[in-house]
Design a protein around this motif. Structure first.
Motif, PDB file in Angstrom:
ATOM      1  N   PHE A 405      -6.347 -70.166  39.612  1.00 47.95           N
ATOM      2  CA  PHE A 405      -5.357 -70.161  38.535  1.00 47.95           C
ATOM      3  C   PHE A 405      -4.480 -68.929  38.667  1.00 47.95           C
ATOM      4  N   ILE A 406      -3.181 -69.129  38.594  1.00 46.31           N
ATOM      5  CA  ILE A 406      -2.242 -68.028  38.825  1.00 46.31           C
ATOM      6  C   ILE A 406      -2.360 -66.952  37.757  1.00 46.31           C
ATOM      7  N   THR A 407      -2.764 -67.351  36.522  1.00 48.27           N
ATOM      8  CA  THR A 407      -2.933 -66.362  35.458  1.00 48.27           C
ATOM      9  C   THR A 407      -4.027 -65.355  35.806  1.00 48.27           C
ATOM     10  N   VAL A 408      -5.099 -65.849  36.425  1.00 57.27           N
ATOM     11  CA  VAL A 408      -6.212 -64.976  36.809  1.00 57.27           C
ATOM     12  C   VAL A 408      -5.809 -64.085  37.984  1.00 57.27           C
ATOM     13  N   SER A 409      -5.202 -64.687  38.994  1.00 55.95           N
ATOM     14  CA  SER A 409      -4.776 -63.910  40.171  1.00 55.95           C
ATOM     15  C   SER A 409      -3.774 -62.824  39.777  1.00 55.95           C
ATOM     16  N   ASN A 410      -2.838 -63.161  38.903  1.00 59.91           N
ATOM     17  CA  ASN A 410      -1.856 -62.168  38.445  1.00 59.91           C
ATOM     18  C   ASN A 410      -2.533 -61.010  37.720  1.00 59.91           C
ATOM     19  N   ALA A 411      -3.533 -61.342  36.896  1.00 55.97           N
ATOM     20  CA  ALA A 411      -4.249 -60.295  36.159  1.00 55.97           C
ATOM     21  C   ALA A 411      -4.976 -59.356  37.120  1.00 55.97           C
ATOM     22  N   ILE A 412      -5.537 -59.914  38.206  1.00 54.77           N
ATOM     23  CA  ILE A 412      -6.277 -59.083  39.173  1.00 54.77           C
ATOM     24  C   ILE A 412      -5.307 -58.205  39.968  1.00 54.77           C
ATOM     25  N   VAL A 413      -4.154 -58.752  40.338  1.00 58.05           N
ATOM     26  CA  VAL A 413      -3.128 -57.948  41.016  1.00 58.05           C
ATOM     27  C   VAL A 413      -2.726 -56.768  40.130  1.00 58.05           C
ATOM     28  N   ASP A 433      -1.755 -68.457  47.222  1.00 60.36           N
ATOM     29  CA  ASP A 433      -1.010 -69.613  47.730  1.00 60.36           C
ATOM     30  C   ASP A 433       0.280 -69.824  46.942  1.00 60.36           C
ATOM     31  N   VAL A 434       0.192 -69.599  45.643  1.00 56.45           N
ATOM     32  CA  VAL A 434       1.358 -69.783  44.765  1.00 56.45           C
ATOM     33  C   VAL A 434       1.621 -68.473  44.049  1.00 56.45           C
ATOM     34  N   LYS A 435       2.878 -68.041  44.068  1.00 57.85           N
ATOM     35  CA  LYS A 435       3.271 -66.821  43.362  1.00 57.85           C
ATOM     36  C   LYS A 435       4.428 -67.160  42.422  1.00 57.85           C
ATOM     37  N   ASP A 436       4.419 -66.539  41.248  1.00 54.49           N
ATOM     38  CA  ASP A 436       5.533 -66.714  40.330  1.00 54.49           C
ATOM     39  C   ASP A 436       6.151 -65.353  40.029  1.00 54.49           C
ATOM     40  N   GLU A 437       7.084 -65.334  39.084  1.00 53.96           N
ATOM     41  CA  GLU A 437       7.756 -64.083  38.741  1.00 53.96           C
ATOM     42  C   GLU A 437       6.771 -63.016  38.272  1.00 53.96           C
ATOM     43  N   VAL A 438       5.720 -63.453  37.548  1.00 55.95           N
ATOM     44  CA  VAL A 438       4.721 -62.507  37.037  1.00 55.95           C
ATOM     45  C   VAL A 438       3.969 -61.845  38.194  1.00 55.95           C
ATOM     46  N   SER A 439       3.663 -62.618  39.244  1.00 58.06           N
ATOM     47  CA  SER A 439       2.959 -62.074  40.410  1.00 58.06           C
ATOM     48  C   SER A 439       3.770 -60.944  41.044  1.00 58.06           C
ATOM     49  N   TRP A 440       5.039 -61.228  41.273  1.00 60.72           N
ATOM     50  CA  TRP A 440       5.917 -60.229  41.892  1.00 60.72           C
ATOM     51  C   TRP A 440       6.076 -59.013  40.987  1.00 60.72           C
ATOM     52  N   THR A 441       6.247 -59.271  39.682  1.00 56.29           N
ATOM     53  CA  THR A 441       6.433 -58.173  38.734  1.00 56.29           C
ATOM     54  C   THR A 441       5.206 -57.277  38.674  1.00 56.29           C
ATOM     55  N   GLU A 466      13.706 -64.310  47.816  1.00 52.91           N
ATOM     56  CA  GLU A 466      12.848 -65.488  47.672  1.00 52.91           C
ATOM     57  C   GLU A 466      13.371 -66.462  46.620  1.00 52.91           C
ATOM     58  N   GLY A 467      14.437 -66.065  45.914  1.00 53.95           N
ATOM     59  CA  GLY A 467      15.028 -66.944  44.914  1.00 53.95           C
ATOM     60  C   GLY A 467      14.368 -66.889  43.553  1.00 53.95           C
ATOM     61  N   LEU A 468      13.510 -65.880  43.325  1.00 50.00           N
ATOM     62  CA  LEU A 468      12.835 -65.742  42.032  1.00 50.00           C
ATOM     63  C   LEU A 468      13.682 -64.898  41.089  1.00 50.00           C
ATOM     64  N   ARG A 469      13.643 -65.244  39.815  1.00 51.85           N
ATOM     65  CA  ARG A 469      14.435 -64.529  38.821  1.00 51.85           C
ATOM     66  C   ARG A 469      13.591 -63.431  38.165  1.00 51.85           C
ATOM     67  N   PRO A 470      13.970 -62.169  38.350  1.00 54.27           N
ATOM     68  CA  PRO A 470      13.233 -61.087  37.690  1.00 54.27           C
ATOM     69  C   PRO A 470      13.459 -61.129  36.186  1.00 54.27           C
ATOM     70  N   ASP A 471      12.471 -60.688  35.435  1.00 53.55           N
ATOM     71  CA  ASP A 471      12.640 -60.619  33.986  1.00 53.55           C
ATOM     72  C   ASP A 471      12.782 -59.161  33.563  1.00 53.55           C
ATOM     73  N   GLY A 472      12.786 -58.930  32.261  1.00 52.47           N
ATOM     74  CA  GLY A 472      12.980 -57.578  31.757  1.00 52.47           C
ATOM     75  C   GLY A 472      11.917 -56.615  32.224  1.00 52.47           C
ATOM     76  N   VAL A 473      10.671 -57.089  32.333  1.00 52.46           N
ATOM     77  CA  VAL A 473       9.571 -56.219  32.772  1.00 52.46           C
ATOM     78  C   VAL A 473       9.768 -55.800  34.226  1.00 52.46           C
ATOM     79  N   THR A 474      10.251 -56.727  35.060  1.00 55.96           N
ATOM     80  CA  THR A 474      10.496 -56.398  36.471  1.00 55.96           C
ATOM     81  C   THR A 474      11.506 -55.262  36.585  1.00 55.96           C
ATOM     82  N   PHE A 475      12.579 -55.337  35.785  1.00 55.41           N
ATOM     83  CA  PHE A 475      13.606 -54.299  35.850  1.00 55.41           C
ATOM     84  C   PHE A 475      13.090 -52.959  35.328  1.00 55.41           C
ATOM     85  N   ILE A 476      12.189 -52.988  34.353  1.00 51.88           N
ATOM     86  CA  ILE A 476      11.576 -51.736  33.895  1.00 51.88           C
ATOM     87  C   ILE A 476      10.871 -51.061  35.073  1.00 51.88           C
TER      88      ILE A 476
END
Length: 743
Positions: A405-413, A433-441, A466-476
């Motif tokens: 689950f990406i939520t778990v992997s993101n939390a571990i990152v 295998d799958v990364k979203d904006e949260v993973s990158w952030t 990669e074509g992903l849209r950063p959010d406000g947290v990414t810019f912080i």
């Protein structure tokens, strides 16, 4: 006079209506004893009765005893398998049938739609059109529209709409409601409204479906207007309004609708209470939430796990976690959602240790975590900088398969990034295998907090490619990385891009990052100009950031402006006094320092005492300056004495600029010698095995003297030292800090 077969059929019907399967079996026995030859009509009723009771083995045994089964017989057993989801047996019967009608095809389509592949259901419908002379009926169309809606098969849904018109069913409410629902879920609310308007004999179900459609499509005014126009309203109608307002962020309107519903005397169910409580939580309306809690108790809904979970969530969002825990304790029925609501609530209220404890309680009660639960407890470990416990949860995620689950992997990152283990963070990120904006952030923020500006910027640019849209947290993350590396122009470019290219409205954290960007680089006038152009004044952190840099750069003029603004915003905030004291002390203005101290005492403002802690053998050892309460204090102070001697020989000169007392230089050095992080590091040198890094956490920012001293200690001892202060991570190795002396 009623014939015996009809009499038995009536009795079996009564058994079905009263759900009495034992009586039905008794009648079956009587039939076998009293009738020399059981005709197909009676057999069919027996098959239908056993199918109703979901006793398919009995139904099939009776069916196999029918000498010459008719179409009703075949459809009865086929429908039984279809409703039970036994697709293999359903297909077997279907292939054996000598002929079929609309009921047959509806059963086979429904079975595939509900328990198999929706695409198989579509294929069966196409075969039906070729095979059945009678053609599809309203049940067929209703089933296929539900399939289209659930699977977002809009084009197929439009084809079915055409078939509905062709066969003359376009004015039937029975197919109109699923058709409206299908278009609304696809975001085609205008089509849904056209279908709705075509049907004259609209019922409550259709009105409710249309109002729901107006809400997932954000047509709030249209939903309100249609609700007012309804000739009659039931509890479902009111619940849709409460839930619709809540789901669209209109929480005040949701609460108002709930109150009106109560005044109307309409029955409240679990969904009504759940939506109203969620709205109260979002509004932090604790008083109203408690009133609804009382209503829940009076209406006997406390044992409903959905309502109980909503209550826990409401109390947590209203920052009353003790009441939330009490609700959970009293719930007779708990599930993973209930436990997770409390665990997440503790995490959101800064009680990370409590969150970890609740996770353990949940498992001891036999409840297995889901991806949300595990992701949340890992996030709490990240906030505690507890990489050891977090690593254990990482292993649990792998063992249970929740790592997928990406939520778990993101939390571990995020965990490894916040705990300074960027190698582990990057390793897991690359394995995903799958990364979203949260993973990158998560990775961007980790590198930024570690002071790795170049890596942060490269990763951010790669994210954009990669074509992903950063959010406000990414810019912080990326702007703060520029700030810590002194890349002012680059940081300004990213801020401008965030606003103009990505359409992100800045919030206080972004403004603070920009203030930090200018002021860290000594561009205090630019920071002042930026603040004056802001749509509103900075928050407490923003002013404190500017004031801190004024202390570093010795700018008394802007420092006084920042301090006065901070005091106006929060007269009790200690940072303004402490930092302004530092500026005065650096200019040897001891009378001004004394005046500020008297003012602090008069207002009863207290500076948060600095403390540091280190974990060893599952026990946390906490130190404050000049602390001798630790049982190993004698060893710790002896270790520091040796270190101070070696550092002095290596050329270390204490930085006394941060001492806010007009005392002799020798006394200032003595004050600095036993700061909390130095005591914690000395403890680590004594007890932490030499092959492991020493990990220390501090509640305040690292002072300049301790920062320089720790660099010397890392070089003298050959040890890797990680210090996480209130702002960032410092990784000391071979006399160098990862922040590049820019923090």
């Amino acid at each position: 006079m009623t014939s015996l077969p009809n009499y038995y059929a009536s009795l079996l019907k009564l058994c079905c209506e009263s759900n009495n399967h034992i009586q039905a079996k008794r009648i079956h026995c009587i039939i076998l004893k009293s009738l020399k030859q059981v005709d197909t009509f009676v057999f069919n009723n027996l098959v239908s009765a056993y199918a109703k009771f979901k006793q398919l083995a009995y139904a099939r045994r009776v069916f196999d005893q029918i000498p010459q089964p008719n179409l009703f017989s075949w459809n009865a057993i086929l429908s039984a398998y279809s409703k039970a989801g036994q697709l293999f047996d359903m297909q077997h019967i279907f292939r054996r049938m000598p002929y079929r009608d609309g009921v047959t095809w509806n059963a086979i389509i429904s079975g595939h739609a509900n328990y198999g592949s929706p695409f198989d259901a579509v294929q069966m419908y196409k075969h039906m059109l070729l095979d059945c002379d009678l053609g599809p009926n309203r049940i067929t169309f209703s089933t296929l529209l539900i399939v289209s809606s659930c699977c977002r098969m809009v084009n197929f849904g439009k084809q079915i709409h055409g078939q509905i018109i062709k066969f003359g069913f376009n004015h039937y409410v029975f197919v109109g409601s699923p058709l409206v629902d299908m278009y609304a879920k696809a975001g085609l609310v205008e089509y849904a409204k056209l279908v709705f308007d075509e049907i004259n004999d609209r019922n409550l179900v259709m009105y409710n479906t249309m109002i729901t459609g107006f809400f997932r499509c954000n047509k709030i005014e249209d939903a309100k207007l249609l609700f007012r126009e309804m000739p009659e309203k039931d509890s479902i109608s009111w619940t849709i309004m409460v839930a619709g307002f809540m789901q669209n962020g209109l929480n005040k309107e949701a609460v108002t609708a709930f109150r009106e519903m109560c005044l109307q005397g309409s029955p409240l169910d679990q969904y009504t209470f759940g939506s109203a409580l969620t709205a109260c939580g979002s509004l932090s309306a604790l008083k109203l939430g408690k009133q609804i809690h009382g209503y829940v108790i009076r209406s006997d809904h406390m044992n409903n796990v959905f309502v109980g979970s909503a209550l826990v969530d409401m109390y947590c969002k209203c920052r009353n976690v003790r009441c939330a825990e009490e609700v959970l304790k009293r719930m007779k029925n708990k599930n993973v959602v209930s436990w997770t609501a409390l665990l997440v609530g503790y995490g959101q209220n800064g009680l990370s240790e409590e969150a970890v404890r609740i996770f353990g309680d949940m498992q001891r009660n036999g409840v297995s975590p889901d991806d949300c639960t595990l992701g949340s407890v890992i996030s709490s470990c990240a906030n505690l900088a507890s990489v050891e416990e977090g690593a254990q949860f990482h292993c649990q995620a792998i063992a249970t398969g929740l790592i997928s689950f990406i939520t778990v992997s993101n939390a571990i990152v995020t965990l490894y990034g916040k705990c300074g283990s960027m190698e582990d963070s990057l390793k897991l990120f690359n394995e995903m295998d799958v990364k979203d904006e949260v993973s990158w952030t998560a990775l961007v923020s980790g590198y930024a907090q570690f002071g790795k500006a170049i890596e942060t910027i490269e990763l951010f640019e790669r994210m954009l490619r990669e074509g992903l849209r950063p959010d406000g947290v990414t810019f912080i993350g990326v702007i703060s990385a520029c700030s810590r590396a002194g890349l002012v122009e680059k940081g300004c470019q990213y801020y401008q891009s965030m606003v103009e290219e990505h359409g992100i409205t800045p919030v206080d954290d972004h403004y603070t990052c920009m203030i930090d960007l200018f002021s860290r680089a000594g561009k205090l006038r630019e920071a002042e100009d930026f603040i004056k152009q802001m749509p509103h004044q900075p928050d407490v952190i923003g002013w404190a950031t500017l004031l801190s840099s004024c202390r570093v750069h010795g700018n008394m003029e802007i420092g006084k402006w920042a301090a006065e603004s901070l005091l106006e915003l929060d007269p009790q905030h200690p940072a303004s006094y402490v930092l302004l004291c530092s500026i005065y002390a650096s200019k040897k203005k001891w009378e001004d320092v004394a005046d500020l101290r008297r003012r602090m005492r008069g207002l009863r403002v207290r500076k948060d005492p600095g403390c540091s802690w280190i974990k060893y053998k599952n026990k946390v050892h906490i130190f404050s300056a000049d602390d001798k309460s630790n049982p190993y204090s004698d060893q710790i102070y002896a270790e520091l004495e040796k270190l101070n001697q070696k550092m002095s020989e290596a050329g270390f000169v204490p930085d006394t600029s941060s001492v806010l007392h007009d005392v002799e230089e020798r006394d200032k050095i003595q004050m600095l010698s036993y700061h909390s992080e130095k005591l914690a590091i000395a403890f680590g040198l004594i007890f932490v095995p030499s092959e492991l890094p020493i990990k220390v956490v501090k509640n305040l920012r690292v002072c300049a003297d301790c920062h320089t001293a720790t660099k010397y200690i890392s070089k003298i001892t050959g040890r890797e030292i990680l210090v996480r202060d209130s702002v960032r991570f410092h990784k000391y190795k071979d006399g160098v800090c990862s922040c590049g002396d820019f923090w």
